[in-house]
Design a protein around this motif. Sequence first.
Motif, PDB file in Angstrom:
ATOM      1  N   MET A  34       0.834  -1.206   0.000  1.00 31.81           N
ATOM      2  CA  MET A  34       0.000   0.000   0.000  1.00 31.81           C
ATOM      3  C   MET A  34       0.870   1.259   0.000  1.00 31.81           C
ATOM      4  N   SER A  35       1.980   1.216   0.694  1.00 34.75           N
ATOM      5  CA  SER A  35       2.902   2.353   0.718  1.00 34.75           C
ATOM      6  C   SER A  35       3.490   2.589  -0.671  1.00 34.75           C
ATOM      7  N   LYS A  36       3.865   1.500  -1.366  1.00 29.40           N
ATOM      8  CA  LYS A  36       4.386   1.617  -2.736  1.00 29.40           C
ATOM      9  C   LYS A  36       3.336   2.224  -3.663  1.00 29.40           C
ATOM     10  N   MET A  37       2.105   1.742  -3.550  1.00 29.68           N
ATOM     11  CA  MET A  37       1.037   2.251  -4.410  1.00 29.68           C
ATOM     12  C   MET A  37       0.772   3.731  -4.133  1.00 29.68           C
ATOM     13  N   GLN A  38       0.834   4.132  -2.877  1.00 31.66           N
ATOM     14  CA  GLN A  38       0.631   5.537  -2.515  1.00 31.66           C
ATOM     15  C   GLN A  38       1.730   6.404  -3.118  1.00 31.66           C
ATOM     16  N   LYS A  39       2.984   5.927  -3.044  1.00 36.57           N
ATOM     17  CA  LYS A  39       4.109   6.681  -3.616  1.00 36.57           C
ATOM     18  C   LYS A  39       3.960   6.805  -5.128  1.00 36.57           C
ATOM     19  N   LEU A  40       3.543   5.718  -5.803  1.00 38.86           N
ATOM     20  CA  LEU A  40       3.342   5.772  -7.247  1.00 38.86           C
ATOM     21  C   LEU A  40       2.239   6.760  -7.597  1.00 38.86           C
ATOM     22  N   SER A  41       1.166   6.744  -6.850  1.00 41.03           N
ATOM     23  CA  SER A  41       0.054   7.663  -7.100  1.00 41.03           C
ATOM     24  C   SER A  41       0.504   9.112  -6.941  1.00 41.03           C
ATOM     25  N   LEU A  45       0.599  11.993  -9.949  1.00 36.10           N
ATOM     26  CA  LEU A  45      -0.045  13.307  -9.833  1.00 36.10           C
ATOM     27  C   LEU A  45       0.965  14.437 -10.001  1.00 36.10           C
ATOM     28  N   PHE A  46       2.155  14.273  -9.421  1.00 35.61           N
ATOM     29  CA  PHE A  46       3.198  15.284  -9.563  1.00 35.61           C
ATOM     30  C   PHE A  46       3.589  15.457 -11.028  1.00 35.61           C
ATOM     31  N   LEU A  47       3.761  14.341 -11.736  1.00 33.20           N
ATOM     32  CA  LEU A  47       4.151  14.407 -13.141  1.00 33.20           C
ATOM     33  C   LEU A  47       3.043  15.019 -13.993  1.00 33.20           C
ATOM     34  N   GLU A  48       1.793  14.697 -13.696  1.00 36.40           N
ATOM     35  CA  GLU A  48       0.682  15.278 -14.447  1.00 36.40           C
ATOM     36  C   GLU A  48       0.642  16.790 -14.271  1.00 36.40           C
ATOM     37  N   ASP A  49       1.004  17.268 -13.083  1.00 36.74           N
ATOM     38  CA  ASP A  49       1.006  18.710 -12.833  1.00 36.74           C
ATOM     39  C   ASP A  49       2.196  19.415 -13.459  1.00 36.74           C
ATOM     40  N   ASN A  50       3.350  18.735 -13.548  1.00 39.08           N
ATOM     41  CA  ASN A  50       4.578  19.421 -13.933  1.00 39.08           C
ATOM     42  C   ASN A  50       5.210  18.980 -15.253  1.00 39.08           C
ATOM     43  N   PHE A  51       4.855  17.824 -15.775  1.00 40.80           N
ATOM     44  CA  PHE A  51       5.488  17.317 -16.992  1.00 40.80           C
ATOM     45  C   PHE A  51       4.455  16.855 -18.011  1.00 40.80           C
ATOM     46  N   ALA A  52       3.329  17.526 -18.098  1.00 37.88           N
ATOM     47  CA  ALA A  52       2.252  17.115 -19.002  1.00 37.88           C
ATOM     48  C   ALA A  52       2.668  17.155 -20.465  1.00 37.88           C
ATOM     49  N   ASP A  53       3.715  17.908 -20.808  1.00 33.29           N
ATOM     50  CA  ASP A  53       4.155  18.019 -22.195  1.00 33.29           C
ATOM     51  C   ASP A  53       5.073  16.876 -22.628  1.00 33.29           C
ATOM     52  N   GLN A  54       5.440  15.977 -21.733  1.00 36.32           N
ATOM     53  CA  GLN A  54       6.331  14.863 -22.070  1.00 36.32           C
ATOM     54  C   GLN A  54       5.534  13.564 -22.160  1.00 36.32           C
ATOM     55  N   ALA A  55       5.927  12.718 -23.120  1.00 33.66           N
ATOM     56  CA  ALA A  55       5.226  11.446 -23.313  1.00 33.66           C
ATOM     57  C   ALA A  55       5.637  10.408 -22.282  1.00 33.66           C
ATOM     58  N   SER A  56       6.886  10.481 -21.795  1.00 30.60           N
ATOM     59  CA  SER A  56       7.342   9.539 -20.774  1.00 30.60           C
ATOM     60  C   SER A  56       8.402  10.216 -19.920  1.00 30.60           C
ATOM     61  N   VAL A  57       8.555   9.699 -18.730  1.00 30.36           N
ATOM     62  CA  VAL A  57       9.537  10.233 -17.784  1.00 30.36           C
ATOM     63  C   VAL A  57      10.215   9.051 -17.106  1.00 30.36           C
ATOM     64  N   GLU A  58      11.544   9.093 -17.065  1.00 29.59           N
ATOM     65  CA  GLU A  58      12.317   8.073 -16.366  1.00 29.59           C
ATOM     66  C   GLU A  58      12.829   8.665 -15.062  1.00 29.59           C
ATOM     67  N   LEU A  59      12.490   8.021 -13.971  1.00 30.83           N
ATOM     68  CA  LEU A  59      12.978   8.400 -12.655  1.00 30.83           C
ATOM     69  C   LEU A  59      13.791   7.229 -12.117  1.00 30.83           C
ATOM     70  N   PRO A  60      14.634   7.444 -11.130  1.00 31.22           N
ATOM     71  CA  PRO A  60      15.400   6.312 -10.584  1.00 31.22           C
ATOM     72  C   PRO A  60      14.473   5.215 -10.054  1.00 31.22           C
ATOM     73  N   THR A  92       1.020   6.851 -15.996  1.00 33.50           N
ATOM     74  CA  THR A  92       0.941   5.579 -15.303  1.00 33.50           C
ATOM     75  C   THR A  92       2.372   5.124 -15.058  1.00 33.50           C
ATOM     76  N   CYS A  93       2.716   4.884 -13.808  1.00 35.93           N
ATOM     77  CA  CYS A  93       4.097   4.558 -13.449  1.00 35.93           C
ATOM     78  C   CYS A  93       4.207   3.125 -12.955  1.00 35.93           C
ATOM     79  N   THR A  94       5.363   2.516 -13.234  1.00 34.41           N
ATOM     80  CA  THR A  94       5.679   1.178 -12.731  1.00 34.41           C
ATOM     81  C   THR A  94       7.113   1.177 -12.222  1.00 34.41           C
ATOM     82  N   TYR A  95       7.359   0.344 -11.232  1.00 33.23           N
ATOM     83  CA  TYR A  95       8.736   0.200 -10.727  1.00 33.23           C
ATOM     84  C   TYR A  95       9.561  -0.603 -11.720  1.00 33.23           C
TER      85      TYR A  95
END
Length: 97
Positions: A34-41, A45-60, A92-95
């Motif tokens: 549940m903690s992992k799912m909360q972090k992904l959510s 939301l952060f990416l939707e607010d700040n990176f809406a112009d990008q098709a994909s984002v790679e984070l560590p 939509t993010c996945t580990y």
Amino acid sequence: MKNFTKIIAALSLSLIASHSFAASPAENAYDAEMSKMQKLSETELFLEDNFADQASVELPGIHCVQEEKSSTEVEGATSGVTTHRVAYKGFTCTYTN
């Protein structure tokens, strides 16, 4: 003697409490998931607010792609409540680890 009795009673209560409130391995795994799912959510939301112009984002350790999503919106109406689905572009993010 009274102090000894109080100590024994306190130890007994703490032993009972520790067994009553101890989390099982299944509960720990559920909490971790549940903690992992909360972090992904939150990340989505952060990416939707700040990176809406990008098709994909790679984070560590996380790969996020933008795709069509939907949400349910509720509106008040004169005869009750109206709900409808709204489609939007969102991440939509996945580990990856």
